[in-house]
Scaffold this motif. Structure first.
Motif, PDB file in Angstrom:
ATOM      1  N   PRO A 184       1.627  -6.195 -10.715  1.00  0.00           N
ATOM      2  CA  PRO A 184       3.003  -6.692 -10.733  1.00  0.00           C
ATOM      3  C   PRO A 184       4.045  -5.620 -10.422  1.00  0.00           C
ATOM      4  CG  PRO A 184       1.780  -7.596 -12.572  1.00  0.00           C
ATOM      5  CD  PRO A 184       0.886  -6.561 -11.935  1.00  0.00           C
ATOM      6  N   SER A 185       3.720  -4.342 -10.653  1.00  0.00           N
ATOM      7  CA  SER A 185       4.697  -3.289 -10.386  1.00  0.00           C
ATOM      8  C   SER A 185       4.440  -2.557  -9.072  1.00  0.00           C
ATOM      9  CB  SER A 185       4.702  -2.272 -11.530  1.00  0.00           C
ATOM     10  OG  SER A 185       3.440  -1.639 -11.644  1.00  0.00           O
ATOM     11  N   GLU A 186       3.253  -2.716  -8.496  1.00  0.00           N
ATOM     12  CA  GLU A 186       2.926  -2.084  -7.220  1.00  0.00           C
ATOM     13  C   GLU A 186       2.362  -3.142  -6.276  1.00  0.00           C
ATOM     14  OE1 GLU A 186       0.660   1.485  -7.201  1.00  0.00           O
ATOM     15  OE2 GLU A 186       1.474   2.182  -9.107  1.00  0.00           O
ATOM     16  N   MET A 187       3.219  -3.589  -5.348  1.00  0.00           N
ATOM     17  CA  MET A 187       2.754  -4.647  -4.460  1.00  0.00           C
ATOM     18  C   MET A 187       1.784  -4.082  -3.428  1.00  0.00           C
ATOM     19  SD  MET A 187       6.082  -5.469  -2.098  1.00  0.00           S
ATOM     20  CE  MET A 187       6.697  -4.310  -0.876  1.00  0.00           C
ATOM     21  N   PRO A 188       0.742  -4.832  -3.089  1.00  0.00           N
ATOM     22  CA  PRO A 188      -0.240  -4.380  -2.104  1.00  0.00           C
ATOM     23  C   PRO A 188       0.269  -4.581  -0.680  1.00  0.00           C
ATOM     24  CG  PRO A 188      -0.841  -6.546  -2.855  1.00  0.00           C
ATOM     25  CD  PRO A 188       0.396  -6.160  -3.639  1.00  0.00           C
ATOM     26  N   THR A 189      -0.431  -3.983   0.267  1.00  0.00           N
ATOM     27  CA  THR A 189      -0.092  -4.125   1.677  1.00  0.00           C
ATOM     28  C   THR A 189      -1.255  -4.778   2.413  1.00  0.00           C
ATOM     29  OG1 THR A 189       1.364  -2.187   1.670  1.00  0.00           O
ATOM     30  CG2 THR A 189       0.522  -2.918   3.800  1.00  0.00           C
ATOM     31  N   LEU A 190      -0.965  -5.843   3.126  1.00  0.00           N
ATOM     32  CA  LEU A 190      -1.957  -6.520   3.954  1.00  0.00           C
ATOM     33  C   LEU A 190      -1.809  -5.980   5.375  1.00  0.00           C
ATOM     34  CD1 LEU A 190      -4.054  -8.765   4.499  1.00  0.00           C
ATOM     35  CD2 LEU A 190      -2.132 -10.352   4.805  1.00  0.00           C
ATOM     36  N   VAL A 191      -2.851  -5.332   5.870  1.00  0.00           N
ATOM     37  CA  VAL A 191      -2.830  -4.731   7.201  1.00  0.00           C
ATOM     38  C   VAL A 191      -3.578  -5.636   8.169  1.00  0.00           C
ATOM     39  CG1 VAL A 191      -3.433  -2.713   8.582  1.00  0.00           C
ATOM     40  CG2 VAL A 191      -2.667  -2.420   6.216  1.00  0.00           C
ATOM     41  N   LEU A 192      -2.944  -5.958   9.292  1.00  0.00           N
ATOM     42  CA  LEU A 192      -3.526  -6.859  10.286  1.00  0.00           C
ATOM     43  C   LEU A 192      -3.487  -6.214  11.660  1.00  0.00           C
ATOM     44  CD1 LEU A 192      -1.720 -10.169   9.211  1.00  0.00           C
ATOM     45  CD2 LEU A 192      -4.002  -9.403   8.523  1.00  0.00           C
ATOM     46  N   PRO A 193      -4.535  -6.410  12.466  1.00  0.00           N
ATOM     47  CA  PRO A 193      -4.535  -5.881  13.834  1.00  0.00           C
ATOM     48  C   PRO A 193      -3.766  -6.789  14.782  1.00  0.00           C
ATOM     49  CG  PRO A 193      -6.623  -6.954  13.378  1.00  0.00           C
ATOM     50  CD  PRO A 193      -5.819  -7.042  12.109  1.00  0.00           C
ATOM     51  N   VAL A 216      -0.533  -3.766  13.004  1.00  0.00           N
ATOM     52  CA  VAL A 216      -0.739  -2.455  13.631  1.00  0.00           C
ATOM     53  C   VAL A 216      -1.757  -2.573  14.760  1.00  0.00           C
ATOM     54  CG1 VAL A 216      -0.212  -1.258  11.465  1.00  0.00           C
ATOM     55  CG2 VAL A 216      -2.587  -1.865  11.992  1.00  0.00           C
ATOM     56  N   GLU A 217      -1.938  -1.486  15.474  1.00  0.00           N
ATOM     57  CA  GLU A 217      -2.965  -1.436  16.511  1.00  0.00           C
ATOM     58  C   GLU A 217      -4.358  -1.470  15.870  1.00  0.00           C
ATOM     59  OE1 GLU A 217      -2.486  -1.735  19.573  1.00  0.00           O
ATOM     60  OE2 GLU A 217      -0.407  -1.156  19.974  1.00  0.00           O
ATOM     61  N   GLN A 218      -5.364  -1.869  16.654  1.00  0.00           N
ATOM     62  CA  GLN A 218      -6.719  -1.999  16.152  1.00  0.00           C
ATOM     63  C   GLN A 218      -7.234  -0.700  15.532  1.00  0.00           C
ATOM     64  OE1 GLN A 218      -8.692  -4.592  15.835  1.00  0.00           O
ATOM     65  NE2 GLN A 218     -10.573  -3.512  15.265  1.00  0.00           N
ATOM     66  N   ALA A 219      -6.965   0.439  16.186  1.00  0.00           N
ATOM     67  CA  ALA A 219      -7.451   1.725  15.682  1.00  0.00           C
ATOM     68  C   ALA A 219      -6.852   2.034  14.312  1.00  0.00           C
ATOM     69  CB  ALA A 219      -7.112   2.842  16.671  1.00  0.00           C
ATOM     70  N   GLU A 220      -5.569   1.724  14.128  1.00  0.00           N
ATOM     71  CA  GLU A 220      -4.922   1.972  12.834  1.00  0.00           C
ATOM     72  C   GLU A 220      -5.466   1.031  11.760  1.00  0.00           C
ATOM     73  OE1 GLU A 220      -0.366   2.365  11.059  1.00  0.00           O
ATOM     74  OE2 GLU A 220      -0.725   2.175  13.236  1.00  0.00           O
ATOM     75  N   TYR A 221      -5.788  -0.190  12.164  1.00  0.00           N
ATOM     76  CA  TYR A 221      -6.390  -1.152  11.240  1.00  0.00           C
ATOM     77  C   TYR A 221      -7.745  -0.633  10.736  1.00  0.00           C
ATOM     78  CZ  TYR A 221      -8.978  -5.401   9.895  1.00  0.00           C
ATOM     79  OH  TYR A 221      -9.762  -6.327   9.235  1.00  0.00           O
ATOM     80  N   GLU A 222      -8.573  -0.172  11.642  1.00  0.00           N
ATOM     81  CA  GLU A 222      -9.876   0.354  11.253  1.00  0.00           C
ATOM     82  C   GLU A 222      -9.734   1.605  10.392  1.00  0.00           C
ATOM     83  OE1 GLU A 222     -12.059   0.915  14.841  1.00  0.00           O
ATOM     84  OE2 GLU A 222     -12.237  -1.247  15.277  1.00  0.00           O
ATOM     85  N   HIS A 258      -7.335   2.159   8.305  1.00  0.00           N
ATOM     86  CA  HIS A 258      -6.946   1.687   6.974  1.00  0.00           C
ATOM     87  C   HIS A 258      -8.171   1.233   6.185  1.00  0.00           C
ATOM     88  CE1 HIS A 258      -4.660  -0.299   3.811  1.00  0.00           C
ATOM     89  NE2 HIS A 258      -5.320  -1.422   4.059  1.00  0.00           N
ATOM     90  N   LEU A 259      -9.081   0.508   6.839  1.00  0.00           N
ATOM     91  CA  LEU A 259     -10.292   0.055   6.160  1.00  0.00           C
ATOM     92  C   LEU A 259     -11.158   1.225   5.726  1.00  0.00           C
ATOM     93  CD1 LEU A 259      -9.283  -2.690   7.092  1.00  0.00           C
ATOM     94  CD2 LEU A 259     -11.603  -3.225   7.854  1.00  0.00           C
ATOM     95  N   ARG A 260     -11.271   2.233   6.571  1.00  0.00           N
ATOM     96  CA  ARG A 260     -12.061   3.417   6.196  1.00  0.00           C
ATOM     97  C   ARG A 260     -11.414   4.153   5.027  1.00  0.00           C
ATOM     98  NH1 ARG A 260     -12.869   3.663  11.909  1.00  0.00           N
ATOM     99  NH2 ARG A 260     -11.047   5.031  12.143  1.00  0.00           N
ATOM    100  N   ALA A 261     -10.093   4.161   4.977  1.00  0.00           N
ATOM    101  CA  ALA A 261      -9.399   4.808   3.859  1.00  0.00           C
ATOM    102  C   ALA A 261      -9.686   4.073   2.552  1.00  0.00           C
ATOM    103  CB  ALA A 261      -7.897   4.857   4.140  1.00  0.00           C
ATOM    104  N   LEU A 262      -9.731   2.745   2.599  1.00  0.00           N
ATOM    105  CA  LEU A 262     -10.080   1.975   1.402  1.00  0.00           C
ATOM    106  C   LEU A 262     -11.508   2.268   0.965  1.00  0.00           C
ATOM    107  CD1 LEU A 262      -8.488  -1.512   2.234  1.00  0.00           C
ATOM    108  CD2 LEU A 262      -7.653   0.188   0.601  1.00  0.00           C
TER     109      LEU A 262
END
Length: 255
Positions: free
Chosen positions: A125-134, A203-209, A211-215
């Motif tokens: 509730p205090s930290e909203m998440p970010t949905l990343v899409l290619p 974002v671009e496809q490379a940035e999307y991927e 983000h997933l690797r960072a998770l």
């Protein structure tokens, strides 16, 4: 209207635009008839009551048939738009969205990008998440709730869909404009409903991927569907965090 940012959104935009045009035309006609009747048949200075009529068959037939015809036309174009928006083509990516009291969990079922694993991002509730899409990639959203009815709404998608416990609602969207957009729950779902916010980054496809690797590197591996680990507010936010939220509401400090 919000700026459409998906390939499906313009169809909804056009439906809304022409619906408003039709509503305004009907409104002008109705207001005109009201004004005409008020002036034409007002009581005169001689206090003579206008001629009274029990019924007028042509007018009664008209105002019975005309609304039915309008509803049929609206229904036709609405179903056409609905079929187009909910066509659900084969997606390039699948994301399982979990709406829980009172935040969101995004499960990226993109196993090719992260070594055959699902990764997730959990908000509070205090930290909203970010949905990343290619960008220019078709994404299927599966909507799940472990508690009450929520509603997944990204205004720039020009549509929203309820997140219903026990029911797998889903739709596809193809974001076609890079940028950051807001998302929120559009169904009153409890005390901290107003905190059910999230951000959408296209974002671009490379940035999307990336983000997933960072998770994955952060240890956010596996699918969270609510219940233990993500469903209750106590699991997602500490007792002190909840107290801070209560204090914010008591003092009117809602950032």
């Amino acid at each position: 209207m919000p700026e459409p940012v998906t390939e499906e959104a313009p169809a909804i935009f056009e439906l809304w635009k022409w619906s408003w045009v039709a509503a305004l035309i009907v409104g002008v006609i109705v207001w005109g008839l009201i004004g005409y009747a008020a002036l034409r048949f007002r009581r005169r200075s001689d206090d003579e009551v206008p001629v009274q009529m029990r019924y007028n068959l042509p007018i009664e037939t008209f105002y019975t048939i005309a609304p039915v015809v309008m509803v049929i036309v609206f229904f036709f174009f609405t179903v056409q738009t609905q079929n187009k928006v909910l066509a659900n083509p084969t997606p390039d990516h699948t994301i399982t969205v979990v709406g829980q009291q009172w935040s969101w969990t995004f499960n990226y079922e993109d196993e090719d990008a992260v070594d055959g694993q699902t990764v997730h991002d959990v908000g509070t509730p205090s930290e909203m998440p970010t949905l990343v899409l290619p960008v220019n990639q078709t994404v299927r959203f599966h909507l799940h709730s472990p508690d009450v009815v929520h509603s997944f709404w990204v205004p720039n998608f020009l549509m929203k869909l309820d997140v219903v416990p026990g029911r797998d609602n889903y739709f596809t969207a193809t974001p076609d404009k890079i940028g950051t957009y807001v998302g929120r729950c559009a169904e009153l779902c409890g005390t901290y409903h107003s905190r059910m916010l999230f951000s959408v980054e296209v974002v671009e496809q490379a940035e999307y991927e990336e983000h997933l690797r960072a998770l994955e590197e952060a240890g956010n591996v596996g699918r969270l569907m609510g219940g233990e680990g993500s469903a209750s507010a106590e699991d997602r936010a500490s007792e002190q965090e909840q107290q801070d939220l209560d204090d914010d509401y008591d003092t009117g400090d809602d950032e």
